[in-house]
Scaffold this motif. Sequence first.
Motif, PDB file in Angstrom:
ATOM      1  N   ASP A   1      65.999  61.863 -14.119  1.00 22.71           N
ATOM      2  CA  ASP A   1      64.705  61.686 -13.460  1.00 22.71           C
ATOM      3  C   ASP A   1      64.254  60.229 -13.507  1.00 22.71           C
ATOM      4  N   LEU A   2      64.482  59.590 -14.649  1.00 18.79           N
ATOM      5  CA  LEU A   2      64.125  58.182 -14.816  1.00 18.79           C
ATOM      6  C   LEU A   2      64.881  57.306 -13.817  1.00 18.79           C
ATOM      7  N   ILE A   3      66.185  57.542 -13.705  1.00 21.99           N
ATOM      8  CA  ILE A   3      67.016  56.766 -12.774  1.00 21.99           C
ATOM      9  C   ILE A   3      66.594  57.057 -11.333  1.00 21.99           C
ATOM     10  N   GLN A   4      66.216  58.304 -11.042  1.00 20.64           N
ATOM     11  CA  GLN A   4      65.770  58.642  -9.684  1.00 20.64           C
ATOM     12  C   GLN A   4      64.493  57.893  -9.332  1.00 20.64           C
ATOM     13  N   LYS A   5      63.559  57.793 -10.287  1.00 18.62           N
ATOM     14  CA  LYS A   5      62.322  57.042 -10.035  1.00 18.62           C
ATOM     15  C   LYS A   5      62.635  55.566  -9.789  1.00 18.62           C
ATOM     16  N   LEU A   6      63.572  55.032 -10.563  1.00 18.78           N
ATOM     17  CA  LEU A   6      64.004  53.644 -10.385  1.00 18.78           C
ATOM     18  C   LEU A   6      64.619  53.459  -8.996  1.00 18.78           C
ATOM     19  N   THR A   7      65.469  54.404  -8.617  1.00 22.63           N
ATOM     20  CA  THR A   7      66.120  54.353  -7.303  1.00 22.63           C
ATOM     21  C   THR A   7      65.079  54.386  -6.195  1.00 22.63           C
ATOM     22  N   ASP A   8      64.112  55.293  -6.302  1.00 28.33           N
ATOM     23  CA  ASP A   8      63.060  55.395  -5.283  1.00 28.33           C
ATOM     24  C   ASP A   8      62.289  54.082  -5.163  1.00 28.33           C
ATOM     25  N   LYS A   9      62.005  53.462  -6.300  1.00 21.24           N
ATOM     26  CA  LYS A   9      61.263  52.195  -6.307  1.00 21.24           C
ATOM     27  C   LYS A   9      62.039  51.111  -5.549  1.00 21.24           C
ATOM     28  N   PHE A  10      63.332  50.991  -5.846  1.00 22.41           N
ATOM     29  CA  PHE A  10      64.126  49.935  -5.201  1.00 22.41           C
ATOM     30  C   PHE A  10      64.407  50.248  -3.732  1.00 22.41           C
ATOM     31  N   ILE A  11      64.560  51.511  -3.386  1.00 21.44           N
ATOM     32  CA  ILE A  11      64.759  51.875  -1.972  1.00 21.44           C
ATOM     33  C   ILE A  11      63.497  51.545  -1.179  1.00 21.44           C
ATOM     34  N   SER A  12      62.325  51.761  -1.780  1.00 16.04           N
ATOM     35  CA  SER A  12      61.086  51.415  -1.068  1.00 16.04           C
ATOM     36  C   SER A  12      60.972  49.902  -0.915  1.00 16.04           C
ATOM     37  N   GLU A  13      61.504  49.127  -1.876  1.00 10.38           N
ATOM     38  CA  GLU A  13      61.540  47.664  -1.730  1.00 10.38           C
ATOM     39  C   GLU A  13      62.422  47.272  -0.554  1.00 10.38           C
ATOM     40  N   VAL A  14      63.577  47.931  -0.421  1.00  5.09           N
ATOM     41  CA  VAL A  14      64.478  47.670   0.707  1.00  5.09           C
ATOM     42  C   VAL A  14      63.747  47.967   2.010  1.00  5.09           C
ATOM     43  N   ASP A  15      63.057  49.103   2.062  1.00  6.18           N
ATOM     44  CA  ASP A  15      62.334  49.480   3.276  1.00  6.18           C
ATOM     45  C   ASP A  15      61.256  48.461   3.632  1.00  6.18           C
ATOM     46  N   SER A  16      60.535  47.971   2.625  1.00  6.47           N
ATOM     47  CA  SER A  16      59.483  46.985   2.919  1.00  6.47           C
ATOM     48  C   SER A  16      60.092  45.658   3.390  1.00  6.47           C
ATOM     49  N   LEU A  17      61.254  45.286   2.834  1.00  7.01           N
ATOM     50  CA  LEU A  17      61.947  44.082   3.321  1.00  7.01           C
ATOM     51  C   LEU A  17      62.343  44.247   4.788  1.00  7.01           C
ATOM     52  N   LEU A  18      62.828  45.436   5.130  1.00  9.54           N
ATOM     53  CA  LEU A  18      63.228  45.703   6.513  1.00  9.54           C
ATOM     54  C   LEU A  18      62.039  45.617   7.467  1.00  9.54           C
ATOM     55  N   VAL A  19      60.936  46.241   7.089  1.00  7.77           N
ATOM     56  CA  VAL A  19      59.746  46.222   7.944  1.00  7.77           C
ATOM     57  C   VAL A  19      59.281  44.792   8.169  1.00  7.77           C
ATOM     58  N   GLU A  20      59.273  44.013   7.088  1.00  9.67           N
ATOM     59  CA  GLU A  20      58.832  42.616   7.178  1.00  9.67           C
ATOM     60  C   GLU A  20      59.741  41.804   8.099  1.00  9.67           C
ATOM     61  N   LYS A  21      61.056  41.972   7.948  1.00 16.23           N
ATOM     62  CA  LYS A  21      62.004  41.211   8.752  1.00 16.23           C
ATOM     63  C   LYS A  21      61.939  41.635  10.223  1.00 16.23           C
ATOM     64  N   GLU A  22      61.796  42.926  10.475  1.00 15.82           N
ATOM     65  CA  GLU A  22      61.685  43.404  11.860  1.00 15.82           C
ATOM     66  C   GLU A  22      60.430  42.849  12.516  1.00 15.82           C
ATOM     67  N   LYS A  23      59.345  42.790  11.746  1.00 13.75           N
ATOM     68  CA  LYS A  23      58.096  42.228  12.283  1.00 13.75           C
ATOM     69  C   LYS A  23      58.309  40.753  12.628  1.00 13.75           C
ATOM     70  N   ASP A  24      59.009  40.015  11.754  1.00 13.79           N
ATOM     71  CA  ASP A  24      59.311  38.605  12.024  1.00 13.79           C
ATOM     72  C   ASP A  24      60.143  38.459  13.286  1.00 13.79           C
ATOM     73  N   LEU A  25      61.121  39.330  13.466  1.00  5.69           N
ATOM     74  CA  LEU A  25      62.008  39.225  14.610  1.00  5.69           C
ATOM     75  C   LEU A  25      61.297  39.532  15.921  1.00  5.69           C
ATOM     76  N   MET A  26      60.385  40.482  15.906  1.00  2.00           N
ATOM     77  CA  MET A  26      59.710  40.867  17.149  1.00  2.00           C
ATOM     78  C   MET A  26      58.550  39.957  17.506  1.00  2.00           C
ATOM     79  N   GLU A  27      58.178  39.076  16.576  1.00  4.37           N
ATOM     80  CA  GLU A  27      57.090  38.136  16.835  1.00  4.37           C
ATOM     81  C   GLU A  27      57.549  37.083  17.841  1.00  4.37           C
ATOM     82  N   VAL A  28      56.778  36.867  18.873  1.00  2.00           N
ATOM     83  CA  VAL A  28      57.192  35.917  19.915  1.00  2.00           C
ATOM     84  C   VAL A  28      56.565  34.560  19.675  1.00  2.00           C
TER      85      VAL A  28
END
Length: 185
Positions: A158-185
Motif C-alpha cells: 500500500d505504501l509503494i502504491q501511494k508513492l507510485t500514485d504520487k509520482f504518476i500524478s507528477e508525470v501527468d502534471s508535467l505533461l499538462v504543463e508541456k502541452e499547454k506550452d506547446l499549444m501556446e501561440v
Amino acid sequence: MINDIKQDSEKRMRKTIDTLQADMIKIRTGRAHPSLLDHVQVDYYGNLTPLNQVANVTSSDSRTLVVTPWEKSMVAAIEKAILNSDLGLNPATAGSAIRVPMPPLNEERRKELIKVVRHEGEQGRVAIRNIRRDANNQFKDLVKDKVISEDDERRAVDLIQKLTDKFISEVDSLLVEKEKDLMEV
C-alpha cells in the motif's frame, strides 16, 4: 528492511521524473530557452563537449538565442553542432556571436510534438510502474523468506502504491504543463 526498499523505490522514481523533465526541455516550444541547447555536443579540440561548457547561451528575446563562445575559434564548430543537432535550427553568425532564431511552430508540428510528449510521459509512467513491481517482488521474497509477515507485506505494498500514485500524478502534471506550452501561440 521495508523502509530501505521504500527509500530505494522513491529515489528511483525521483530519477525517472528528473529524466522526464530533462527530456521535456529538449522538446522545443515556440519560445527560446537557453536550456534548449543543453544537449548539443561541440567538437572541442577532438572531444565532444556540451555547448554550455564552451560558450554562454542566453535568450535575447522570446524568439532568439544568442550563443557567445569563450574562444573566437569555436564559432564555426558551434554553428556546425547546432545545425547538426536534431532541433531543426538554423544559426547565423554575427561577428563573434551566433544568433539562433526559433522558427514559429505550425499547428501540424505542434500536434506531432504533443504526441512525442505524451509518448515520453507514458514511458515515464511505465518506468515508475516497473519500479513499483520490483519493490512488490522484493516484499514477496521477504515474506517467502519469512523476514516479514503478510500483514507487513500488505502495508508495504500500500505504501509503494501511494508513492507510485504520487509520482504518476507528477508525470501527468508535467505533461499538462508541456502541452499547454506547446499549444501556446
